[in-house]
Design an enzyme around this catalytic site. Structure first.
Site, PDB file in Angstrom:
ATOM      1  N   LYS A   1      -0.297  -0.237  13.795  1.00 53.54           N
ATOM      2  CA  LYS A   1      -1.273  -0.489  14.489  1.00 53.54           C
ATOM      3  C   LYS A   1      -1.332   0.510  15.650  1.00 53.54           C
ATOM      4  CE  LYS A   1      -2.555  -4.725  11.818  1.00 53.54           C
ATOM      5  NZ  LYS A   1      -3.333  -3.846  11.680  1.00 53.54           N
TER       6      LYS A   1
ATOM      7  N   HIS B   1       0.807  -1.040   0.043  1.00 51.02           N
ATOM      8  CA  HIS B   1      -0.254  -0.005   0.202  1.00 51.02           C
ATOM      9  C   HIS B   1       0.749   0.663  -0.411  1.00 51.02           C
ATOM     10  CE1 HIS B   1      -3.472  -2.545   0.174  1.00 51.02           C
ATOM     11  NE2 HIS B   1      -2.953  -3.025   2.145  1.00 51.02           N
TER      12      HIS B   1
END
Ligand code: NAP
Length: 503
Positions: free
Chosen positions: A352, A248
């Site tokens: 995260k 990504h």
């Protein structure tokens, strides 16, 4: 123009098979996306969606699962009973173990059980573990359902490293021609990401500024507030670099840095993206030590709620977590070594359990060459173009303006805002809606080509190798923060800082 290429037209007939039709990806993303396109009347007149899994479900059983998924993942204002019924009527489920060669005759029979026109398209979406890709493609070939109008769609992870990516590409490529393979990166289907191409190439004002002459540096951030959830087993073998950066973030970097193609077409964009990947500064072991930061979350507070550490998050799925050195956060500095971008740092960051959920690109321009308002009060910040990929897709150009008032001059940062939701006052389609339509129409522009994937792995692999050889472990960061302190230092040592929205 791309004269040799077939036009991207909607076929009259399509069988859209989802291997893994009962899985999370299918129920949360693919089927809601197909429902939306059906609602808009954009799917072929004659189409079926065939779900394949080992679950003991007949058509009605699968339709009930999909109905529940639509109720969960589609906005209630888009759910119309008649439209849902019509869509569900297109669905069929086949219980099949993809690894069992004996089962495949029934799949063949399902595909062939109705007359189809010559131009009918078959899409095979492999929403299953990559370990099944090779076997599924081989069986599809054996039962004779792969012709030149067939397409296969595969999802990340495409490999664990360069060698395994090549294996995946080869196993799929033995059956499907490269032009029939759609490697999906859903970031490329987002409106704001496509708008980046349009902003760059359908306007004139940015292009003269879009280089090392005027750009100081570029930042790309993909921050998540969630932890690993139920994906611990996969994630602990992958980590943030494989899961997010190699695909990504590098794809976003390519769209920022690529040269203008002669036109936006199926191979031209991918050719230019490949050149960017090939121009990325190779990481030596010393560069990895100096220019990369690994982190891993420990317990903390996200949105006011206590959340456990990565190690504790792993317990339900993996049973342990303290032993592994998997990173849940990466920040790094790289460069695109070509004429346009020489010397401009590209800082990438993903993690995260961060303090906010955001995917964004910030292009930070240089300070004006001469201070024209030496006696002005207030602050002069460099211009920034802030592209918000998610949530709230949009674009913001930060300028310096004069604060209204008599007397002297007081400077103040202001911004020109383009919010997609308010500017266009229409529902923004999910990235999968766009990408699935492109698959059905045979337009691969927004999908990754084999050489791109392998070039990305070629760049990422030395980082992984250095990390695995190093006794150092990822730096802990409390959940709900912006990552380890070393990530801040990475920019501070260059006299820069991470650009947070509205700051
Ligand atoms: P998942 O929830 O575990 O679903 C896997 C699906 O595959 C289920 O429908 C399962 O059904 C089916 N399946 C497993 N083994 C099979 C076999 N031998 N034969 C036929 N069907 C089989 O996984 P997922 O999250 O949907 O992810 C699917 C793939 O997409 C993975 O490679 C994942 O990495 C990738 N991906 C997922 C997401 C996402 O948002 N979920 C995002 C990016 C990439 P049965 O158990 O009933 O057979």
């Amino acid at each position: 123009m791309d004269i040799a290429a077939a036009p991207h037209v909607l076929p009259g007939s399509c069988d859209f098979t989802v291997f893994g039709g009962t899985g999370d990806l299918a129920l949360r993303k693919l089927l809601p996306a197909l429902y939306h396109r059906d609602l808009e009347g954009q799917l072929p007149e004659d189409y079926r969606v065939l779900g394949v899994s080992r679950s003991d479900l007949d058509d009605e059983g699968w339709r009930a699962e999909v109905r529940a998924a639509l109720a969960t993942y589609v906005d209630p204002s888009d759910l119309y009973e008649g439209a849902v019924e019509r869509f569900l009527g297109r669905l069929h489920h086949l219980m099949l173990d993809a690894e069992d060669p004996g089962d495949w005759d029934r799949f063949h029979a399902l595909l062939k059980d109705r007359p189809q026109p010559e131009e009918a398209v078959r899409v095979f979406y492999l929403a299953v573990s990559p370990t099944l890709f090779g076997a599924i493609c081989q069986r599809l070939d054996e039962i004779g359902v792969v012709d030149e109008r067939a397409r296969v769609v595969i999802e990340k992870p495409i490999g664990h490293d360069l060698a395994s990516a090549r294996e995946v590409n080869e196993s799929v490529g033995r059956v499907f021609d490269e032009s029939q393979i759609f490697r999906i990166d859903h970031y490329l289907g987002k409106e704001s990401v496509q708008n980046l191409l349009v902003t760059r190439f359908a306007n004139t004002f940015l292009e003269p500024l879009w280089s090392s002459h005027w750009v100081d540096h570029v930042q790309i951030t993909v921050a998540e507030t969630v932890g690993v959830g139920g994906r611990g087993g996969y994630y602990d073998h992958a980590g943030a670099l494989r899961d997010m950066v190699q695909n990504h973030l590098l794809q976003l970097l390519c769209l920022v840095a690529m040269e203008p193609p002669t036109y936006v077409g199926r191979e031209t964009v991918r050719d230019e993206k490949l050149k960017v990947l090939q121009a990325l500064k190779p990481m030596t072991p010393a560069d990895v030590d100096h220019d990369t930061v690994r982190g891993r979350y420990v317990a903390g507070l996200v949105d006011g709620a206590e959340v456990p550490s990565y190690a504790d998050d792993l317990r339900p799925t993996v049973g342990h977590g303290h032993g592994s050195s998997t990173e849940t956060f990466v920040a790094l500095r790289t460069e695109v070594q070509n004429w346009r971008w020489a010397g401009v740092p590209f800082y990438l960051r993903t993690g995260k359990r961060m303090d906010r959920r955001a995917s964004e690109i910030v292009v930070v321009f240089k300070h004006p060459p001469h201070p024209m308002f030496p006696n002005a009060e207030g602050v002069t910040t460099p211009n920034r173009l802030h592209i918000q990929v998610q949530p709230d897709e949009g674009m913001r150009l930060h300028l310096t303006a004069k604060e209204p008032g008599p007397g002297g001059i007081r400077l103040r940062p202001v911004s020109l805002d383009l919010s997609y939701a308010t500017a266009f006052e229409q529902r923004l389609p999910d990235a999968y809606e766009r990408l699935l339509m492109d698959v059905i129409k045979g337009n691969p522009t927004l999908f990754m080509r084999r050489d791109e994937v392998e070039a990305a792995w070629t760049w990422a692999e030395p980082i992984l190798q250095r990390w695995s050889a190093s006794p150092e472990r990822p730096e802990p960061y409390p959940a709900g923060t912006d990552g380890p302190t070393a990530a801040t230092t990475l920019l501070e040592r260059d006299g820069r800082s991470w650009q947070e929205p509205d700051r």
